[in-house]
Design a protein around this motif. Structure first.
Motif, PDB file in Angstrom:
ATOM      1  N   PRO A 277      28.249  -1.326   7.586  1.00 32.06           N
ATOM      2  CA  PRO A 277      27.286  -0.221   7.675  1.00 32.06           C
ATOM      3  C   PRO A 277      27.053   0.226   9.123  1.00 32.06           C
ATOM      4  N   TYR A 278      26.849   1.532   9.260  1.00 33.96           N
ATOM      5  CA  TYR A 278      26.514   2.137  10.544  1.00 33.96           C
ATOM      6  C   TYR A 278      25.354   3.107  10.337  1.00 33.96           C
ATOM      7  N   VAL A 279      24.586   3.333  11.404  1.00 28.32           N
ATOM      8  CA  VAL A 279      23.524   4.327  11.376  1.00 28.32           C
ATOM      9  C   VAL A 279      24.066   5.629  11.952  1.00 28.32           C
ATOM     10  N   ILE A 280      23.921   6.714  11.200  1.00 26.55           N
ATOM     11  CA  ILE A 280      24.254   8.041  11.726  1.00 26.55           C
ATOM     12  C   ILE A 280      23.026   8.628  12.421  1.00 26.55           C
ATOM     13  N   GLU A 281      21.908   8.664  11.709  1.00 28.58           N
ATOM     14  CA  GLU A 281      20.651   9.126  12.276  1.00 28.58           C
ATOM     15  C   GLU A 281      19.497   8.430  11.569  1.00 28.58           C
ATOM     16  N   MET A 282      18.323   8.475  12.189  1.00 28.32           N
ATOM     17  CA  MET A 282      17.118   7.888  11.611  1.00 28.32           C
ATOM     18  C   MET A 282      15.946   8.825  11.904  1.00 28.32           C
ATOM     19  N   ALA A 283      15.158   9.140  10.875  1.00 32.55           N
ATOM     20  CA  ALA A 283      13.981   9.990  11.035  1.00 32.55           C
ATOM     21  C   ALA A 283      12.715   9.169  10.826  1.00 32.55           C
ATOM     22  N   ALA A 284      11.664   9.538  11.553  1.00 30.97           N
ATOM     23  CA  ALA A 284      10.380   8.832  11.455  1.00 30.97           C
ATOM     24  C   ALA A 284       9.395   9.679  10.660  1.00 30.97           C
ATOM     25  N   ARG A 285       9.719   9.893   9.410  1.00 28.40           N
ATOM     26  CA  ARG A 285       8.914  10.784   8.568  1.00 28.40           C
ATOM     27  C   ARG A 285       9.331  10.617   7.114  1.00 28.40           C
ATOM     28  N   LEU A 286       8.608  11.322   6.235  1.00 25.59           N
ATOM     29  CA  LEU A 286       9.030  11.430   4.845  1.00 25.59           C
ATOM     30  C   LEU A 286      10.233  12.363   4.756  1.00 25.59           C
ATOM     31  N   SER A 287      11.094  12.120   3.778  1.00 25.61           N
ATOM     32  CA  SER A 287      12.264  12.966   3.564  1.00 25.61           C
ATOM     33  C   SER A 287      11.865  14.291   2.935  1.00 25.61           C
ATOM     34  N   GLY A 288      12.794  15.248   3.006  1.00 24.81           N
ATOM     35  CA  GLY A 288      12.689  16.468   2.228  1.00 24.81           C
ATOM     36  C   GLY A 288      13.572  16.344   0.995  1.00 24.81           C
ATOM     37  N   GLY A 289      13.818  17.464   0.352  1.00 24.74           N
ATOM     38  CA  GLY A 289      14.715  17.460  -0.797  1.00 24.74           C
ATOM     39  C   GLY A 289      14.225  16.703  -2.009  1.00 24.74           C
ATOM     40  N   TYR A 290      12.925  16.420  -2.052  1.00 23.35           N
ATOM     41  CA  TYR A 290      12.302  15.727  -3.181  1.00 23.35           C
ATOM     42  C   TYR A 290      12.791  14.293  -3.361  1.00 23.35           C
ATOM     43  N   PHE A 291      13.389  13.723  -2.312  1.00 25.80           N
ATOM     44  CA  PHE A 291      13.857  12.334  -2.405  1.00 25.80           C
ATOM     45  C   PHE A 291      12.676  11.370  -2.525  1.00 25.80           C
ATOM     46  N   CYS A 292      11.709  11.491  -1.616  1.00 28.14           N
ATOM     47  CA  CYS A 292      10.581  10.559  -1.633  1.00 28.14           C
ATOM     48  C   CYS A 292       9.624  10.822  -2.788  1.00 28.14           C
ATOM     49  N   SER A 293       9.481  12.082  -3.161  1.00 32.03           N
ATOM     50  CA  SER A 293       8.460  12.441  -4.153  1.00 32.03           C
ATOM     51  C   SER A 293       8.937  12.339  -5.594  1.00 32.03           C
ATOM     52  N   HIS A 294      10.243  12.478  -5.823  1.00 31.53           N
ATOM     53  CA  HIS A 294      10.768  12.482  -7.185  1.00 31.53           C
ATOM     54  C   HIS A 294      11.839  11.424  -7.418  1.00 31.53           C
ATOM     55  N   GLU A 295      12.887  11.472  -6.605  1.00 30.20           N
ATOM     56  CA  GLU A 295      14.038  10.617  -6.883  1.00 30.20           C
ATOM     57  C   GLU A 295      13.711   9.130  -6.787  1.00 30.20           C
ATOM     58  N   ILE A 296      13.019   8.725  -5.728  1.00 27.78           N
ATOM     59  CA  ILE A 296      12.713   7.298  -5.579  1.00 27.78           C
ATOM     60  C   ILE A 296      11.797   6.801  -6.702  1.00 27.78           C
ATOM     61  N   PRO A 297      10.703   7.509  -7.034  1.00 28.99           N
ATOM     62  CA  PRO A 297       9.878   7.036  -8.156  1.00 28.99           C
ATOM     63  C   PRO A 297      10.635   6.989  -9.479  1.00 28.99           C
ATOM     64  N   TRP A 298      11.435   8.009  -9.755  1.00 30.09           N
ATOM     65  CA  TRP A 298      12.196   8.018 -11.008  1.00 30.09           C
ATOM     66  C   TRP A 298      13.209   6.872 -11.043  1.00 30.09           C
ATOM     67  N   ASN A 299      13.807   6.580  -9.911  1.00 33.88           N
ATOM     68  CA  ASN A 299      14.843   5.557  -9.827  1.00 33.88           C
ATOM     69  C   ASN A 299      14.276   4.138  -9.839  1.00 33.88           C
ATOM     70  N   THR A 300      13.133   3.932  -9.164  1.00 33.34           N
ATOM     71  CA  THR A 300      12.640   2.563  -8.914  1.00 33.34           C
ATOM     72  C   THR A 300      11.245   2.254  -9.444  1.00 33.34           C
ATOM     73  N   GLY A 301      10.456   3.282  -9.737  1.00 35.56           N
ATOM     74  CA  GLY A 301       9.057   3.059 -10.101  1.00 35.56           C
ATOM     75  C   GLY A 301       8.129   2.964  -8.903  1.00 35.56           C
ATOM     76  N   VAL A 302       8.669   3.044  -7.688  1.00 34.61           N
ATOM     77  CA  VAL A 302       7.844   2.954  -6.479  1.00 34.61           C
ATOM     78  C   VAL A 302       7.186   4.304  -6.194  1.00 34.61           C
ATOM     79  N   ASP A 303       5.875   4.290  -6.034  1.00 35.37           N
ATOM     80  CA  ASP A 303       5.133   5.494  -5.656  1.00 35.37           C
ATOM     81  C   ASP A 303       5.281   5.680  -4.149  1.00 35.37           C
ATOM     82  N   PHE A 304       6.417   6.209  -3.744  1.00 37.75           N
ATOM     83  CA  PHE A 304       6.736   6.248  -2.321  1.00 37.75           C
ATOM     84  C   PHE A 304       5.758   7.134  -1.554  1.00 37.75           C
ATOM     85  N   THR A 305       5.496   8.321  -2.076  1.00 36.87           N
ATOM     86  CA  THR A 305       4.604   9.246  -1.376  1.00 36.87           C
ATOM     87  C   THR A 305       3.196   8.679  -1.281  1.00 36.87           C
ATOM     88  N   GLY A 306       2.704   8.103  -2.372  1.00 36.93           N
ATOM     89  CA  GLY A 306       1.367   7.522  -2.345  1.00 36.93           C
ATOM     90  C   GLY A 306       1.263   6.378  -1.356  1.00 36.93           C
TER      91      GLY A 306
END
Length: 409
Positions: A277-306
């Motif tokens: 594994p390599y790091v391309i970039e790292m952001a210090a924030r919530l993602s866009g594209g509905y990753f944190c708000s939709h995809e992660i909760p649907w995939n894992t059950g984790v309330d990431f945004t909350g």
């Protein structure tokens, strides 16, 4: 006592964060430069301030506070604005990343320098100052490079330079394309590492890292949009084996700590090259594209945004709240109609009622003009599906995309 959360950014993709804050019983203050920002409808108060100009936002919120406002937390939503978050947090003595961490997270050259100092695996990179320098590097290395602005976002000005290929652009044009998208006129190149790319998203809490967000990025249209690098959504759970996934997650956490992220969230762009594994970039924030708000909760059950909101309020979530409880299938794809004037949009209602389809968002309208896709904001819509397995979700989302026709002339 009801707590007040300042949300930097009130665009379309900020709305789920604003909604979650409302569901948590918070008093929500949204900040955006656009008086017509759609997220303002989901906030108790709206403040006009530039999300990418910290001093303007701090001044606007200072005036708001003189009217009796008292914030308890600040977070940015679907905008790459940790510098503004840091400035607001410093002014009001709130919990957030430091100004130095924000600087490292938004200056890709400084970020790579820090990673290099800390022994974090990254691609070879170099800041460049002319098209001639780019030509010289290409002639010397004779391999695929990526040229990008040092300090932009949304894939603007990011080009894949495949040495010797028919799609290889003129170096002078490529250099100017990247430079014009940099607010400071700075450009860098890095080696393109082939292999699966992954989006990670997680938290650093009291020095411990948690990485529930893990999505395989879909770059099936690299040739179609060459030399631009345009992502077409992603798939969860990952096809990578568990050991490789854990290695990527561990590296994401180490990279976040290297940037100084503490009691906050991180978003990683990662690649697995030759099994490493390599790091391309790292952001210090919530993602866009509905990753944190939709995809992660649907995939894992984790309330990431909350969970991110609780951290912004100075709380320390339990580890269980940041740990996946299952792995279900989620797939996301974007809409890329032919460039031209939109004359009709068909099939949306059909797609909406397809099994497993959870979101269809059209970002254009009849009469508008579709420009060639050269960055992520150019995507004309998004479709998302969830299912018991990754494979079923992919099948469902691709069927829905095929049903939607954005017809241009």
């Amino acid at each position: 006592m009801q707590k007040t959360l300042i949300v930097i950014g009130a665009g379309l993709e900020s709305i789920p964060v604003l909604q979650r804050a409302n569901e948590m019983g918070l008093h929500v203050v949204a900040v955006d430069a656009n008086p017509q920002a759609p997220g303002f409808a989901h906030a108790h108060e709206s403040v006009i301030g530039c999300v990418y100009t910290p001093e303007i936002t701090v001044a606007a919120l200072t005036e708001w506070s003189r009217q009796g406002g008292k914030p308890h937390g600040v977070i940015c939503a679907a905008v790459d604005a940790p510098g503004t978050v840091a400035a607001v947090a410093d002014h009001f003595r709130l919990t957030a990343v430091s100004a130095e961490t924000a600087r490292l997270a938004t200056d890709k050259k400084a970020m790579k320098d820090r990673f290099s100092e800390m022994g974090i695996p990254i691609p070879w990179y170099q800041e460049i100052f002319s098209a001639g320098e780019l030509s010289r590097i290409l002639d010397e290395c004779r391999e695929t490079l990526v040229i990008k602005p040092v300090d932009s976002r949304g894939a603007r000005g990011v080009l894949r330079l495949v040495y010797g290929s028919a799609d290889m652009p003129d170096p002078a044009w490529a250099f100017e394309c990247a430079k014009i998208e940099s607010p400071t006129g700075r450009v860098m190149v890095e080696k393109h590492l082939d292999g699966p790319q992954i989006s990670t998203e997680g938290f650093v809490v009291n020095g411990q890292t948690f990485c529930p967000g893990f999505s395989d990025r879909n770059y099936e249209f690299l040739d179609r949009f060459a030399p631009n690098i345009i992502e077409n959504g992603g798939d969860l759970p990952s096809f990578l084996d568990q050991d490789t996934q854990q290695a990527v997650k561990d590296l994401s956490g180490k990279a976040a700590i290297a940037l100084g992220i503490e009691n906050s969230m991180f978003k990683g762009d990662m690649v697995v090259h030759n099994g490493k594994p390599y790091v391309i970039e790292m952001a210090a924030r919530l993602s866009g594209g509905y990753f944190c708000s939709h995809e992660i909760p649907w995939n894992t059950g984790v309330d990431f945004t909350g969970t991110a909101i609780r951290l912004a309020l100075g709380e320390r979530p339990d580890p269980e709240a940041m740990t996946p409880s299952f792995q279900k299938g989620v797939a996301q794809r974007y809409l890329f109609p032919k460039p031209g004037k939109v004359v009709a949009i068909e099939g949306v209602e059909t797609a909406l009622v397809m099994y497993g389809i959870c979101m269809v968002e059209i970002r254009t309208a009849v009469g508008e003009t579709i420009a060639p896709a050269t960055s992520h904001p150019a995507r004309a819509g998004v479709v998302m599906a969830k299912a018991e397995t990754r494979e079923k979700a992919i099948k469902q989302v691709e069927a829905a995309v095929a049903a939607i026709k954005i017809i241009t002339s």
